[in-house]
Every structure is written in structure tokens, then in C-alpha cells.
Design an enzyme around this catalytic site. Structure first.
Site, PDB file in Angstrom:
ATOM      1  N   ALA A  68       0.871  -1.173   0.000  1.00  0.00           N
ATOM      2  CA  ALA A  68       0.000   0.000   0.000  1.00  0.00           C
ATOM      3  C   ALA A  68       0.908   1.224   0.000  1.00  0.00           C
ATOM      4  O   ALA A  68       2.067   1.149   0.412  1.00  0.00           O
ATOM      5  CB  ALA A  68      -0.886  -0.007   1.238  1.00  0.00           C
ATOM      6  N   GLY A 113       0.445  -4.933   0.855  1.00  0.00           N
ATOM      7  CA  GLY A 113      -0.723  -5.054  -0.034  1.00  0.00           C
ATOM      8  C   GLY A 113      -0.411  -5.806  -1.327  1.00  0.00           C
ATOM      9  O   GLY A 113      -1.315  -6.394  -1.926  1.00  0.00           O
ATOM     10  N   GLU A 116      -0.695  -9.325  -0.398  1.00  0.00           N
ATOM     11  CA  GLU A 116      -2.115  -9.586  -0.117  1.00  0.00           C
ATOM     12  C   GLU A 116      -2.916  -9.744  -1.414  1.00  0.00           C
ATOM     13  O   GLU A 116      -3.797 -10.590  -1.511  1.00  0.00           O
ATOM     14  CB  GLU A 116      -2.671  -8.473   0.776  1.00  0.00           C
ATOM     15  CG  GLU A 116      -2.068  -8.539   2.177  1.00  0.00           C
ATOM     16  CD  GLU A 116      -2.463  -7.364   3.047  1.00  0.00           C
ATOM     17  OE1 GLU A 116      -2.073  -6.225   2.710  1.00  0.00           O
ATOM     18  OE2 GLU A 116      -3.173  -7.577   4.046  1.00  0.00           O
ATOM     19  N   GLU A 136       4.382  -5.134   7.532  1.00  0.00           N
ATOM     20  CA  GLU A 136       3.596  -4.107   8.224  1.00  0.00           C
ATOM     21  C   GLU A 136       4.036  -3.860   9.661  1.00  0.00           C
ATOM     22  O   GLU A 136       4.117  -2.721  10.111  1.00  0.00           O
ATOM     23  CB  GLU A 136       2.093  -4.466   8.188  1.00  0.00           C
ATOM     24  CG  GLU A 136       1.414  -4.154   6.859  1.00  0.00           C
ATOM     25  CD  GLU A 136       1.546  -5.259   5.835  1.00  0.00           C
ATOM     26  OE1 GLU A 136       2.380  -6.182   6.022  1.00  0.00           O
ATOM     27  OE2 GLU A 136       0.807  -5.221   4.828  1.00  0.00           O
TER      28      GLU A 136
END
Ligand code: COA
Length: 262
Positions: A68, A113, A116, A136
Site C-alpha cells: 500500500a 498489499g 495480499e 507491516e
């Protein structure tokens, strides 16, 4: 539809979706998440598309998606954080529930992300220079696009908890050992091999592929007994389709099946 940070190319029945933010190693800002949602809706609704490959466009360094966009995360309040998580989760849900196989061609960094997104894909292929991880916790946050849920389901609880709690990245060879990726290829072979796999899907019956994915993915959320009952229902249901009659007849007549998707 034209997109700024997403490129969609067609190669016969396969669509190749590339995330393109070259200066940011293809990191996912909200705009890119929105574009990917749009692109995957179009591909879901196009019966000519039988399989999708998701990959990273050319960037400063080989990158699938480096996570992200940390600059956007830095400014978020709790409500915005929840919305961003929901946005990323809905993209991952759309990919997982697309009804046709999505192959992640992981061509470099797949962090946060990015991993993910790859975990929501049905098949993961990696290049030898791929690096994968959920870093993260090293940023003081937790995964929010489904990583805490899909990583344990993909590689088992023990290995997943180690990667989640440390944020340690793994290289392609370790990812392969862990079962996080199905195959590892030299960088120049990654896309051709992904396309060959996708072409194999295109030779199978589209309704059968959709229902097989549905049975497996829906069944994961059910107790075994209920999952088996669901499989049996779909097994019965598919007998009513034209494609099932055609597939069985074509085998007996020693000819390729002509699928209609109905
Ligand atoms: N969000 C925003 N920008 C990112 C990014 C991300 N997730 N990942 C990389 N970038 C940007 C960098 O800020 C840099 O931008 P700049 O050139 O404008 O400064 C550019 O992409 C290149 O990255 P850089 O860090 O210089 O490359 P590197 O080869 O030294 O390191 C990584 C590559 C992937 C190891 C490193 O960029 C990184 O750790 N990125 C964050 C990974 C992460 O934690 N993802 C999860 C986020 S929740």
C-alpha cells in the site's frame, strides 16, 4: 476504459493486468485500488476473457507491487484507515471471487498489499528475483487487505505467524518451499509460463472452472461435511449445463469440446 495506473492487455482469451506506478515500485494508492476494482469488474463481465494474469509493470527496480502507498497511510485517521482496509479487501475479494482463474505473476517486490493481492489470486508464480513479505509490523501497523487471514490459509499457521510477527521477507526459493508460490521461473520466462498456464485454463469448460473454484473457495469457510454437501450440489447442478453434455460427448467422440459457457 482508460486507466492511469493500470494497463490491461488481451492475448487471446487471457487478459494481462499490470500495475503501473514505476516511480513508486507499483505501490497501491487509493486511485490505483479504484482502477483495479474497475478493471477486474470489466474482466469478470467479459465472457471472452477466460483467465487473468496480474503482474507489475516496468518500474525503477523489478516490482510486482511494493505494498500500500505508505505516504497515504501516514495521513490516515481511524475512520479513513478502516475505509482503506475495506477498499483493499473488496479488491482482493473481487479477484478471489472473479469466477475465472487469476494468476499472480510476481516479478519482483511483493510486499504488504502486494502480497495480499497475490494471496487473493488463485495461482502464484514468481520470478527468481521476487521478494515477498508482510512487513507491516516493522512500520507499526498490521496487514489490512486480508493478509492476516489468507496467509495462514495459504501456508499454515506456524509459518504464517512467523512471517506476520517478524515482517521478514522471503526470497522466491523460500516462498516456493513454503508453498506460497507454485512455481519459480527466470524473469524472462515468468510471463510466457503464466500465459501457457492461462491458455490451459482456456481449453477447459468455463462453467466447470467457475464451479470448481467456487466449491474449493466456499468450502474453505465451511466444516468438511458442509463443504462436501456443497460440492455434491454443484456436481449435480453442472449436469444440467450444455457444456457438461458437450464435454462428455466430445470425449466419447474423440474430438475437442466446443464450449458455450452455458
Ligand atoms: N509506498 C510508497 N512508496 C513506496 C513504497 C510504498 N509501499 N515502496 C516503495 N516506494 C517508493 C519509495 O518511497 C521510493 O520513492 P522515491 O524515489 O520518491 O523516494 C521508490 O518507491 C523506490 O523505493 P526505494 O525504497 O528507494 O527502493 P529500494 O530498492 O531501496 O527498496 C523496497 C525497495 C521495496 C525494499 C523499499 O522501497 C520498501 O521497503 N518499500 C516499502 C515496502 C513495505 O513496507 N510495504 C508495505 C506497506 S504497508
Amino acid at each position: 476504459m482508460p486507466y492511469q495506473n493500470v494497463r490491461v492487455e488481451r492475448d487471446a482469451a487471457t487478459a494481462v493486468v499490470s500495475v503501473c506506478r514505476p516511480d513508486k515500485l507499483n505501490a497501491l494508492n487509493d486511485a490505483t485500488l479504484g482502477e483495479l476494482l474497475g478493471a477486474f469488474a470489466e474482466l469478470r463481465d467479459d465472457p471472452a476473457v477466460r483467465a487473468v494474469i496480474l503482474t507489475g509493470g516496468p518500474a525503477k527496480k523489478p516490482a510486482f507491487v511494493a505494498g500500500a502507498d505508505i505516504a497515504e497511510l501516514a495521513g490516515q485517521d481511524p475512520v479513513a484507515g478502516r475505509e482503506r482496509s475495506r477498499l483493499g479487501q473488496s479488491l482482493c475479494d473481487r479477484i478471489e471471487g472473479l469466477g475465472k482463474p487469476v494468476l499472480a505473476a510476481i516479478n519482483g517486490f511483493a510486499f504488504g498489499g502486494g502480497l495480499e493481492l497475490a494471496l487473493a489470486c488463485h495461482v502464484r508464480l514468481a520470478s527468481t528475483d521476487a521478494r515477498l513479505g508482510l512487513p507491516e509490523v516493522t512500520l507499526g501497523i498490521i496487514p489490512g487487505f486480508g493478509g492476516t487471514q489468507r496467509l495462514p490459509r495459504a501456508i499454515g499457521l506456524g509459518a504464517a505467524l512467523e512471517l506476520l510477527a517478524t515482517g521478514r521477507p522471503v526470497d522466491a526459493a523460500e516462498a516456493h518451499r513454503l508453498g506460497l508460490v507454485n512455481h519459480v521461473y527466470a524473469p524472462e520466462r515468468l510471463l510466457p509460463e503464466a500465459k501457457a498456464l492461462a491458455a490451459g485454463v482456456a481449453r477447459a469448460g468455463p462453467v466447470a472452472v467457475r464451479l470448481a473454484l467456487d466449491a474449493a473457495l466456499s468450502g474453505l469457510a465451511l466444516p468438511l461435511r458442509d463443504g462436501l454437501a456443497y460440492e455434491a450440489s454443484l456436481f449435480g447442478l453442472i449436469s444440467a449445463t450444455h457444456d457438461t453434455q458437450e464435454g462428455l460427448k466430445a470425449f466419447l467422440e474423440k474430438r475437442p469440446a466446443v464450449w458455450t459457457g452455458a
